[in-house]
Design a protein around this motif. Sequence first.
Motif, short mmCIF file in Angstrom:
data_model
loop_
_atom_site.label_atom_id
_atom_site.label_comp_id
_atom_site.label_asym_id
_atom_site.label_seq_id
_atom_site.Cartn_x
_atom_site.Cartn_y
_atom_site.Cartn_z
N GLY A 1 8.97 11.02 -12.54
CA GLY A 1 7.92 10.08 -12.25
C GLY A 1 7.28 9.09 -13.02
O GLY A 1 6.52 8.49 -12.91
N GLN A 2 8.39 8.65 -13.98
CA GLN A 2 7.81 7.48 -15.05
C GLN A 2 7.48 6.42 -14.20
O GLN A 2 6.26 5.73 -14.80
CB GLN A 2 8.97 7.17 -15.88
N ASP B 1 0.86 -1.10 0.09
CA ASP B 1 0.20 0.15 -0.04
C ASP B 1 0.77 1.19 -0.04
O ASP B 1 0.44 2.27 -0.13
CB ASP B 1 -0.84 -0.03 1.30
N ILE B 2 2.12 1.06 0.13
CA ILE B 2 3.00 2.29 -0.31
C ILE B 2 4.31 1.89 -0.85
O ILE B 2 4.74 0.80 -0.69
CB ILE B 2 3.35 2.90 1.16
N VAL B 3 4.69 2.69 -1.97
CA VAL B 3 5.94 2.39 -2.78
C VAL B 3 6.78 3.82 -2.70
O VAL B 3 6.32 4.89 -2.71
CB VAL B 3 5.56 2.23 -4.22
N ILE B 4 7.94 3.43 -2.59
CA ILE B 4 9.01 4.63 -2.40
C ILE B 4 9.91 4.54 -3.78
O ILE B 4 10.28 3.59 -4.34
CB ILE B 4 9.99 4.35 -1.28
N ASP B 5 9.85 5.63 -4.54
CA ASP B 5 10.24 5.85 -5.85
C ASP B 5 11.65 6.48 -5.58
O ASP B 5 11.55 7.96 -5.59
CB ASP B 5 9.48 6.61 -6.90
N ALA B 6 12.76 5.96 -5.52
CA ALA B 6 14.05 6.51 -5.34
C ALA B 6 14.70 7.07 -6.72
O ALA B 6 14.66 6.26 -7.52
CB ALA B 6 15.00 5.60 -4.48
N LEU C 1 -1.19 0.52 -13.85
CA LEU C 1 -1.38 -0.51 -13.45
C LEU C 1 -2.55 -0.61 -12.39
O LEU C 1 -2.98 -2.07 -12.09
CB LEU C 1 -0.07 -1.17 -12.94
N GLY C 2 -2.90 0.36 -11.97
CA GLY C 2 -4.05 0.54 -10.81
C GLY C 2 -3.61 0.57 -9.47
O GLY C 2 -4.55 0.53 -8.60
N PHE C 3 -2.42 0.90 -9.16
CA PHE C 3 -2.11 1.00 -7.84
C PHE C 3 -2.59 2.25 -7.28
O PHE C 3 -2.24 3.37 -7.76
CB PHE C 3 -0.42 1.15 -7.64
N SER C 4 -3.36 2.33 -6.27
CA SER C 4 -4.10 3.45 -5.64
C SER C 4 -3.52 3.75 -4.36
O SER C 4 -3.83 4.79 -3.82
CB SER C 4 -5.39 3.18 -5.66
N GLY C 5 -2.13 3.06 -3.72
CA GLY C 5 -1.71 3.43 -2.46
C GLY C 5 -0.92 4.63 -2.42
O GLY C 5 -0.80 5.38 -3.35
N GLN C 6 -0.31 4.70 -1.32
CA GLN C 6 0.65 5.80 -1.31
C GLN C 6 1.97 5.73 -2.20
O GLN C 6 2.50 4.63 -2.24
CB GLN C 6 1.10 6.21 0.11
N GLY D 1 -2.50 10.96 -3.40
CA GLY D 1 -1.80 9.67 -2.84
C GLY D 1 -0.47 9.85 -3.25
O GLY D 1 0.35 9.05 -2.88
N PHE D 2 0.19 11.11 -3.56
CA PHE D 2 1.47 11.14 -4.10
C PHE D 2 2.24 12.26 -3.26
O PHE D 2 1.72 13.15 -3.00
CB PHE D 2 1.46 11.20 -5.52
N ARG D 3 3.41 12.06 -3.13
CA ARG D 3 4.27 12.96 -2.26
C ARG D 3 5.66 12.91 -2.84
O ARG D 3 6.37 11.99 -3.00
CB ARG D 3 4.38 12.78 -0.88
#
Length: 110
Positions: free
Chosen positions: A50-51, A40-45, A59-64, A87-89
């Motif tokens: 933001g690709q 339910d949360i993904v970290i994009d390092a 893909l339907g991910f609605s988490g943080q 849901g994006f920071r």
Amino acid sequence: MRSPKYLIRQQVRRTGWDIVRFRGAFEDLQAGLIRAEGIDIVIDAGANEGQYSQRLRQLGFSGQIVAFEPLPEPFARLERNFAGDDGFRAVRAALGSTDGELVINVSANL
């Protein structure tokens, strides 16, 4: 006479593994894994613009999603790309094992 494919598969099975044809796209596998594991949360390092995060949303991910991008120009585009996504920071910082400031070398092909 058995086919080479059959013989290879039989040899691999003797080791406790199997070879199967993957019939879906990698993204389908990724989306299924996210759902199955309840992520339910993904970290994009190193998020750049933001690709990866955009693909997760497709893909339907609605988490943080918390995205880290230290460079000012890509960070500005990142914020614009996700304006309105509650849901994006976006965080303008790099991730590392220690606190501090470093010089970032940017490739000329950017």
